[in-house]
Design an enzyme around this catalytic site. Structure first.
Site, short mmCIF file in Angstrom:
data_model
loop_
_atom_site.label_atom_id
_atom_site.label_comp_id
_atom_site.label_asym_id
_atom_site.label_seq_id
_atom_site.Cartn_x
_atom_site.Cartn_y
_atom_site.Cartn_z
CB SER A 125 15.21 -15.02 -7.32
OG SER A 125 15.77 -13.79 -6.93
CE1 TYR A 150 16.35 -12.69 -10.98
CE2 TYR A 150 16.47 -14.27 -12.79
CZ TYR A 150 16.61 -13.97 -11.43
OH TYR A 150 16.99 -14.95 -10.55
CE LYS A 154 14.78 -17.51 -11.80
NZ LYS A 154 14.97 -18.93 -12.16
C1 WQD Z 1 24.37 -6.33 -4.58
C2 WQD Z 1 24.60 -4.94 -4.00
C3 WQD Z 1 24.22 -3.15 -5.53
C4 WQD Z 1 27.58 -3.85 -8.22
C5 WQD Z 1 21.33 -10.42 -7.35
C6 WQD Z 1 20.92 -11.00 -8.64
C7 WQD Z 1 19.48 -11.43 -8.59
C8 WQD Z 1 19.21 -12.29 -7.37
C9 WQD Z 1 19.69 -11.60 -6.10
C10 WQD Z 1 19.24 -14.64 -7.95
C11 WQD Z 1 23.55 -3.95 -4.46
C12 WQD Z 1 25.68 -3.18 -5.08
C13 WQD Z 1 26.68 -3.99 -7.19
C14 WQD Z 1 28.45 -2.72 -8.25
C15 WQD Z 1 27.47 -1.94 -6.20
N1 WQD Z 1 19.85 -13.55 -7.45
N2 WQD Z 1 26.63 -3.05 -6.20
N3 WQD Z 1 28.37 -1.80 -7.24
O1 WQD Z 1 21.13 -6.74 -7.03
O2 WQD Z 1 21.11 -8.11 -4.90
O3 WQD Z 1 20.70 -9.19 -7.14
O4 WQD Z 1 21.07 -11.30 -6.29
O5 WQD Z 1 18.18 -14.74 -8.40
O6 WQD Z 1 19.28 -12.17 -9.76
O7 WQD Z 1 21.08 -10.02 -9.62
O8 WQD Z 1 22.99 -8.36 -6.47
O9 WQD Z 1 25.43 -8.22 -6.68
O10 WQD Z 1 24.01 -6.93 -8.34
O11 WQD Z 1 24.16 -6.15 -5.98
O12 WQD Z 1 27.41 -1.09 -5.31
O13 WQD Z 1 29.30 -2.53 -9.17
O14 WQD Z 1 25.85 -4.46 -4.50
O15 WQD Z 1 23.77 -1.80 -5.59
O16 WQD Z 1 23.27 -3.08 -3.37
P1 WQD Z 1 21.43 -8.00 -6.33
P2 WQD Z 1 24.20 -7.43 -6.95
#
Ligand code: WQD
Length: 336
Positions: A125, A150, A154
């Site tokens: 990741s 998590y 990784k």
């Molecule tokens: C993306 C953006 C939030 C929800 C994920 C996986 C992690 C890894 C990478 C594989 C952020 C914003 C989110 C909401 C929001 N993948 N957001 N409101 O945090 O980059 O991590 O991808 O390993 O395991 O968790 O992804 O989709 O949670 O957030 O504003 O209701 O969307 O703050 O900036 P993230 P995400």
């Protein structure tokens, strides 16, 4: 050629199984369905008319996993997806994350050596890069302290492979996914959130479908072009195909080292507000959202330099952000 997939009932695993089948691989899957069902396996078999040998086994049960290796001869490679992956949940139950994600991987790596499985592809990741200011990130960008158990599982997973590779004749690749989103173009499979989704894409879909009243944008005061966080969203089918290419790269002995790492990201940084606009444009539907407080653990921005993956694996992302949004929308409209 027979490939053992772990976690093939999950989102990225199932999409990868489709790409492997389309490239004439034979699939054996191990999944304990702790966070999934066999819905995707059944859908794939129906859609593509190909059988998938499925074992419902917990990878932490080494004896059970070993029996699969004893039954399934001539496994050419393993693609290891199976893991818990909810960042927020991992903060609440760290030891369950470390046990599940690491014990399962240790069992597999021991069996790889015992049975001489030549090729192993690990689902890693971009979270190993943490809150880096060096953007876009390359595979040489130093890994930062993980923001969650998590992400740490990784990072430790990569380190275990690095150390095993030093004394192994087998070959290993870690694929660092950025933000996989979207669904298969036929909408036969897609992401099925386990519990209330935390990730942006499924939250957008739930809000659009009225399953959720409001989408909260976690902060618009970040040092980015519009104040919201930037991520590298990549179509799950492009991520899937990267696994097939990684296997071919190893099977054809094109690897320069017996442990290599590749970024699997589109290379385009997109902000949360831009994602909302992209959905509204693609689905021609307004989203109900408001600006809320920042979410703990979020990095400001992360997106990939994918030049090494393009060059070495011959990987070329095929799908656009609109494709990602539209395919996810078509899939979510089918979800009950
Ligand atoms: C993306 C953006 C939030 C929800 C994920 C996986 C992690 C890894 C990478 C594989 C952020 C914003 C989110 C909401 C929001 N993948 N957001 N409101 O945090 O980059 O991590 O991808 O390993 O395991 O968790 O992804 O989709 O949670 O957030 O504003 O209701 O969307 O703050 O900036 P993230 P995400």
């Amino acid at each position: 050629m027979k490939i053992l997939v772990t976690g093939g009932c999950g989102y990225i695993g199932a999409h990868t199984i489709i790409d492997l089948l389309e490239n004439d691989y034979e699939i054996v899957n191990i999944d304990n369905n702790s966070r999934s069902t066999t819905q995707h396996i059944n859908a794939i078999e129906n859609q593509f008319g190909k059988k998938i040998k499925n074992y419902t086994i917990d990878l932490c049960d080494k004896a059970a996993v070993k029996s699969v290796f004893e039954q399934e001869k001539n496994i050419e490679g393993i693609i290891h997806f199976a893991a818990f992956k909810a960042v927020g949940e991992s903060v609440q139950i760290p030891l369950e994350y470390y046990r599940n994600n690491l014990v399962s991987q240790i069992n597999l790596l021991e069996l790889v050596e015992e049975f001489g499985i030549k090729n192993f592809v690990f689902s890693s990741s971009c979270s190993v890069y943490g809150n880096t200011t060096e953007l876009p990130v390359t595979e040489l960008t130093p890994r930062q302290e993980a923001e969650s158990p998590y992400g740490n599982s990784k990072r430790i997973g990569e380190d275990m492979i690095r150390d095993v590779a030093k004394v192994s004749k087998n070959n290993f690749i870690a694929l660092r996914y950025f933000n996989p989103i979207g669904a298969h173009p036929t909408a036969c499979i897609g992401e099925i959130p386990y519990g209330p989704p935390q990730n942006l894409q499924p939250v957008i879909m739930e809000t659009a479908l009225g399953k959720r009243q409001l989408l909260k944008v976690f902060g618009n005061d970040y040092p980015t072009r519009d104040g919201s966080c930037i991520r590298d969203y990549v179509h799950v089918m492009d991520v899937a195909h990267a696994h097939t290419l990684a296997l071919k790269y190893l099977v054809e002995n094109k690897n320069e080292d017996n442990y290599e790492v590749f970024n699997i990201g589109s290379g385009d940084g997109v902000s949360v507000l831009e994602m909302i606009n992209a959905f509204e444009k693609t689905a021609n539907q307004k989203l109900n959202y408001e600006i809320a407080e920042r979410r703990a653990g979020d990095v400001v921005a992360v997106y990939a330099d994918n030049a090494k993956t393009r060059k070495s694996l011959g990987w070329e992302p095929q799908y656009s952000l609109d494709d990602m949004m539209l395919s996810a929308w078509e899939w979510n409209k089918k979800l009950t």
